[in-house]
Design a protein around this motif. Structure first.
Motif, PDB file in Angstrom:
ATOM      1  N   ILE A 156      25.446 -12.045 -47.326  1.00  0.00           N
ATOM      2  CA  ILE A 156      25.506 -10.995 -46.301  1.00  0.00           C
ATOM      3  C   ILE A 156      26.492 -11.381 -45.199  1.00  0.00           C
ATOM      4  CG2 ILE A 156      23.570 -11.856 -44.896  1.00  0.00           C
ATOM      5  CD1 ILE A 156      22.792  -8.951 -44.379  1.00  0.00           C
ATOM      6  N   ASN A 157      26.570 -12.660 -44.852  1.00  0.00           N
ATOM      7  CA  ASN A 157      27.513 -13.064 -43.808  1.00  0.00           C
ATOM      8  C   ASN A 157      28.942 -13.144 -44.330  1.00  0.00           C
ATOM      9  OD1 ASN A 157      26.122 -13.188 -41.350  1.00  0.00           O
ATOM     10  ND2 ASN A 157      25.146 -15.112 -41.932  1.00  0.00           N
ATOM     11  N   THR A 158      29.103 -13.367 -45.631  1.00  0.00           N
ATOM     12  CA  THR A 158      30.442 -13.267 -46.219  1.00  0.00           C
ATOM     13  C   THR A 158      30.935 -11.828 -46.115  1.00  0.00           C
ATOM     14  OG1 THR A 158      30.055 -15.104 -47.740  1.00  0.00           O
ATOM     15  CG2 THR A 158      31.791 -13.543 -48.330  1.00  0.00           C
TER      16      THR A 158
ATOM     17  N   LEU B 291      22.974  -4.253 -42.998  1.00  0.00           N
ATOM     18  CA  LEU B 291      23.692  -4.339 -41.722  1.00  0.00           C
ATOM     19  C   LEU B 291      23.330  -3.175 -40.802  1.00  0.00           C
ATOM     20  CD1 LEU B 291      27.209  -5.540 -42.951  1.00  0.00           C
ATOM     21  CD2 LEU B 291      25.400  -6.886 -41.867  1.00  0.00           C
ATOM     22  N   ARG B 292      23.061  -2.033 -41.391  1.00  0.00           N
ATOM     23  CA  ARG B 292      22.559  -0.907 -40.589  1.00  0.00           C
ATOM     24  C   ARG B 292      21.172  -1.235 -40.046  1.00  0.00           C
ATOM     25  NH1 ARG B 292      22.404   4.019 -44.371  1.00  0.00           N
ATOM     26  NH2 ARG B 292      21.402   4.935 -42.534  1.00  0.00           N
ATOM     27  N   HIS B 293      20.339  -1.835 -40.901  1.00  0.00           N
ATOM     28  CA  HIS B 293      18.989  -2.219 -40.475  1.00  0.00           C
ATOM     29  C   HIS B 293      19.047  -3.200 -39.304  1.00  0.00           C
ATOM     30  CE1 HIS B 293      14.722  -3.289 -40.858  1.00  0.00           C
ATOM     31  NE2 HIS B 293      15.100  -4.558 -40.741  1.00  0.00           N
ATOM     32  N   CYS B 294      20.025  -4.096 -39.329  1.00  0.00           N
ATOM     33  CA  CYS B 294      20.186  -5.097 -38.267  1.00  0.00           C
ATOM     34  C   CYS B 294      21.025  -4.570 -37.105  1.00  0.00           C
ATOM     35  CB  CYS B 294      20.817  -6.368 -38.830  1.00  0.00           C
ATOM     36  SG  CYS B 294      19.777  -7.234 -40.033  1.00  0.00           S
ATOM     37  N   GLN B 295      21.336  -3.293 -37.130  1.00  0.00           N
ATOM     38  CA  GLN B 295      22.069  -2.620 -36.051  1.00  0.00           C
ATOM     39  C   GLN B 295      23.457  -3.205 -35.822  1.00  0.00           C
ATOM     40  OE1 GLN B 295      19.475  -2.644 -32.612  1.00  0.00           O
ATOM     41  NE2 GLN B 295      18.073  -1.159 -33.511  1.00  0.00           N
ATOM     42  N   ARG B 296      24.087  -3.599 -36.931  1.00  0.00           N
ATOM     43  CA  ARG B 296      25.487  -4.027 -36.837  1.00  0.00           C
ATOM     44  C   ARG B 296      26.418  -2.847 -37.110  1.00  0.00           C
ATOM     45  NH1 ARG B 296      22.874  -7.984 -35.496  1.00  0.00           N
ATOM     46  NH2 ARG B 296      23.489 -10.169 -35.843  1.00  0.00           N
ATOM     47  N   LEU B 297      25.949  -1.912 -37.920  1.00  0.00           N
ATOM     48  CA  LEU B 297      26.738  -0.743 -38.306  1.00  0.00           C
ATOM     49  C   LEU B 297      25.876   0.512 -38.219  1.00  0.00           C
ATOM     50  CD1 LEU B 297      28.375  -2.080 -41.610  1.00  0.00           C
ATOM     51  CD2 LEU B 297      29.489  -1.955 -39.375  1.00  0.00           C
ATOM     52  N   ARG B 298      26.552   1.648 -38.175  1.00  0.00           N
ATOM     53  CA  ARG B 298      25.899   2.939 -38.388  1.00  0.00           C
ATOM     54  C   ARG B 298      26.856   3.817 -39.188  1.00  0.00           C
ATOM     55  NH1 ARG B 298      27.518   6.750 -34.423  1.00  0.00           N
ATOM     56  NH2 ARG B 298      28.853   5.811 -32.808  1.00  0.00           N
TER      57      ARG B 298
ATOM     58  N   ILE C  19      14.471  -8.856 -42.550  1.00  0.00           N
ATOM     59  CA  ILE C  19      14.859  -7.727 -43.395  1.00  0.00           C
ATOM     60  C   ILE C  19      13.822  -7.567 -44.507  1.00  0.00           C
ATOM     61  CG2 ILE C  19      16.615  -6.815 -44.966  1.00  0.00           C
ATOM     62  CD1 ILE C  19      18.693  -8.421 -43.402  1.00  0.00           C
ATOM     63  N   PRO C  20      13.314  -6.372 -44.745  1.00  0.00           N
ATOM     64  CA  PRO C  20      12.317  -6.182 -45.812  1.00  0.00           C
ATOM     65  C   PRO C  20      12.835  -6.672 -47.159  1.00  0.00           C
ATOM     66  CG  PRO C  20      12.501  -4.206 -44.449  1.00  0.00           C
ATOM     67  CD  PRO C  20      13.608  -5.124 -44.021  1.00  0.00           C
ATOM     68  N   GLN C  21      11.948  -7.257 -47.942  1.00  0.00           N
ATOM     69  CA  GLN C  21      12.344  -7.838 -49.221  1.00  0.00           C
ATOM     70  C   GLN C  21      12.900  -6.791 -50.177  1.00  0.00           C
ATOM     71  OE1 GLN C  21      12.508 -11.122 -49.977  1.00  0.00           O
ATOM     72  NE2 GLN C  21      13.542 -10.421 -51.834  1.00  0.00           N
ATOM     73  N   TYR C  22      12.337  -5.574 -50.145  1.00  0.00           N
ATOM     74  CA  TYR C  22      12.829  -4.531 -51.051  1.00  0.00           C
ATOM     75  C   TYR C  22      14.281  -4.188 -50.736  1.00  0.00           C
ATOM     76  CZ  TYR C  22      12.626  -0.901 -47.428  1.00  0.00           C
ATOM     77  OH  TYR C  22      12.854  -0.144 -46.310  1.00  0.00           O
TER      78      TYR C  22
END
Length: 248
Positions: free
Chosen positions: A154-156, A228-235, A141-144
């Motif tokens: 994030i996992n919580t 989570l959108r970036h990791c394709q978990r949500l949209r 995930i990009p640092q920004y």
């Protein structure tokens, strides 16, 4: 001989025997004594050869033991590293038990069975859950985008989102007549939030986070949802005044 001390003592005895024979050889030695000297020297030479062979074998065994010790130490360090870095959140599935009552944040179990109901209604778990973020995904995930959010945070959030989804869709898939007043209002609200684009999809909105979790809504949560959108978990699906977070 069973040990080095015994072998050394035996060799020294043989050498002493040879030395005595050599000492007496300064005088005129009978032929039989010379023959005994040769036998002693031959025996000593054979013993030294066996000793050298045994020494080479011991060195090979010592080298193998050293390699095993290094391998053991390496495995021990790896196990300790795993023990010290076990993620707090591991992928798992926790199916809801049938007939388990639904509890919201501010509400007692909300299933009411009418007096005329004589047959138990079995409620199956039809909800969907999103997988936890792996460490490799988090590092990509990009640092920004991450800012100060940690892997644990994030996992919580993923765990809380799954909690909200399971609680919401347990109500959605129950017959309305089995719900109490509060759950019926939630059921109606859930149905009103659905659109043709969400048909067959699982989604939650911020109100669901308030209802079913202790998540704090705010800027940090929005950042986590973006990750989570970036990791394709949500949209996201927007419309009707709602932002719907659809499970991918």
């Amino acid at each position: 001989m069973s040990d080095l001390e015994g072998i050394s003592r035996y060799i020294n005895d043989r050498i002493s025997s040879v030395q005595r024979i050599l000492y007496f050889s300064l005088a005129e030695v009978p032929h039989n004594k010379m023959k005994q000297l040769e036998q002693e020297l031959d025996a000593l030479e054979r013993l030294l050869l066996e000793f050298e062979k045994s020494l080479v074998q011991q060195k090979d065994q010592l080298s193998q033991l050293k390699a095993l010790e290094d391998l053991y130490q390496n495995n021990l360090e790896n196990l300790q590293h795993l023990k010290d870095n076990v993620p707090a959140h591991m992928p798992h599935k926790c199916p809801q038990k049938e007939n388990e009552p639904i509890t919201t944040q501010n509400q007692a179990p909300d299933v009411e069975i009418t007096q005329q109901e004589t047959v138990k209604i079995k409620i199956k778990n039809h909800s969907k859950e999103i997988p936890f973020i792996t460490l490799a995904e988090f590092e990509c995930i990009p640092q920004y985008m991450k800012g100060r959010v940690t892997y644990e945070q994030i996992n919580t959030a993923v765990q809380n989102i799954n909690t909200a989804v399971v609680a919401k869709y347990k109500i959605v898939h129950q017959p309305v007549k089995t719900l109490n007043n509060h759950a019926r209002k939630l059921h109606q609200r859930f149905k009103e939030q659905e659109t043709k684009d969400t048909k067959g999809q699982y989604f939650v909105v911020e109100d669901d986070f308030r209802e079913f979790t202790q998540m704090k809504l705010g800027k940090q949560l929005q950042g986590i949802l973006n990750m989570l959108r970036h990791c394709q978990r949500l949209r996201e699906l927007r419309g009707g005044g709602y932002t719907r977070y659809v499970l991918s």
